[in-house]
Scaffold this active site. Structure first.
Site, PDB file in Angstrom:
ATOM      1  N   LYS A 140       7.802   1.291   2.663  1.00 42.38           N
ATOM      2  CA  LYS A 140       6.377   0.638   3.018  1.00 42.38           C
ATOM      3  C   LYS A 140       6.351   0.083   4.845  1.00 42.38           C
ATOM      4  O   LYS A 140       7.449  -0.710   5.168  1.00 42.38           O
ATOM      5  CB  LYS A 140       6.039  -0.289   2.087  1.00 42.38           C
ATOM      6  CG  LYS A 140       4.744  -0.677   2.477  1.00 42.38           C
ATOM      7  CD  LYS A 140       4.785  -2.190   0.969  1.00 42.38           C
ATOM      8  CE  LYS A 140       3.042  -2.450   0.808  1.00 42.38           C
ATOM      9  NZ  LYS A 140       3.239  -3.623  -0.044  1.00 42.38           N
TER      10      LYS A 140
HETATM   11  O1  G3P Z   1       1.993  -5.622  -1.776  1.00 46.46           O
HETATM   12  C1  G3P Z   1       0.183  -6.218  -0.467  1.00 46.46           C
HETATM   13  C2  G3P Z   1      -0.302  -7.060  -0.767  1.00 46.46           C
HETATM   14  O2  G3P Z   1      -0.767  -6.441  -2.729  1.00 46.46           O
HETATM   15  C3  G3P Z   1       0.085  -8.938  -1.158  1.00 46.46           C
HETATM   16  O3  G3P Z   1      -1.299  -9.103  -2.279  1.00 46.46           O
HETATM   17  O4  G3P Z   1      -1.975 -11.409  -2.886  1.00 46.46           O
HETATM   18  O5  G3P Z   1      -0.304 -11.253  -1.211  1.00 46.46           O
HETATM   19  O6  G3P Z   1      -1.937 -11.063  -0.769  1.00 46.46           O
HETATM   20  P1  G3P Z   1      -1.308 -10.831  -1.622  1.00 46.46           P
END
Ligand code: G3P
Length: 217
Positions: A83
């Site tokens: 990533k």
């Molecule tokens: O891994 C990336 C992503 O899904 C992060 O989500 O909830 O931290 O905005 P969030």
């Protein structure tokens, strides 16, 4: 549509995997930090219990550092996907990994123009963060729809991975907008199954069955 679990919680991944509910896993530095565990060993454990791709994120911000970290992560298991952040160095590292046959997930995507760059760099996945867009009153699902159209227009093979999903509604709307994958927290994946009419219907069937006095086995 594929479902990935967006977590570094090994037990939650095991539970969802055993239920046949997930096709892969995504992690990020925040999710790993939440576990309080060693990064490399937690990724190793997740890879061992997951057949599909497992995204593990680099922490460097320069090309050389990203490549060194990505190579270390790719050594953990064949299903690791590197990533990388959607920056110039991240895209450069993405093109590098494409050349050497290592899969990548270009993350922190907030615009269609950024997604085009990720696709041109040969990303295996690009991750638009729809929840974080909605948080600031932008339309995350509209971005998924735009990227889908652009990728189809040009035949880009990069998979469109809807990330930062907060609700079942996000999942359904991302599917309608053409996302290839939704990565969701385990709580969201589990909540997809719940419907009050299912529970009410089951309750009714069970009490009628009990009244009938029969048994199947
Ligand atoms: O891994 C990336 C992503 O899904 C992060 O989500 O909830 O931290 O905005 P969030």
């Amino acid at each position: 549509m594929e479902f990935f679990a967006d977590t570094a919680d090994v037990e939650a991944i095991r539970e969802l995997g055993e239920a046949g509910l997930i096709d892969g896993v995504t992690t990020n530095p925040t999710l790993v930090a939440k576990t309080g565990r060693d990064f490399l060993s937690v990724i190793g454990e997740i890879c061992a219990i997951t057949e599909g791709p497992v995204s593990a994120e680099v922490a460097s911000t320069d090309f050389t550092g990203m490549v060194a970290e990505g190579e270390r992560l790719a050594d953990i298991a064949g299903n690791v996907v590197i990533k990388l952040p959607l920056t110039l160095d991240g895209l450069k590292a993405c093109a590098h990994f494409r050349r050497v046959g290592i899969r990548t997930n270009v993350t922190l995507c907030f615009s269609a123009a950024q997604a085009i760059l990720a696709a041109k760099a040969g990303a295996s996945y690009v991750s638009p963060f729809i929840g974080r867009m909605d948080d600031i009153n932008l339309d995350g699902v509209a971005l998924i729809r735009d990227i889908r159209r652009i990728f189809d227009n040009y035949g880009f093979e990069t998979k469109l991975l809807a990330a930062s999903i907060r609700s079942p509604n996000h999942v359904t709307r991302s599917a309608l907008a053409g996302a290839d994958v939704a990565t969701c927290p385990p709580t969201v994946i589990k909540s997809l199954v719940a419907h009050p009419l299912t529970e009410k219907g089951l309750h009714g069937f069970l009490s009628d069955w009990k009244r009938s006095g029969q048994s199947i086995v």
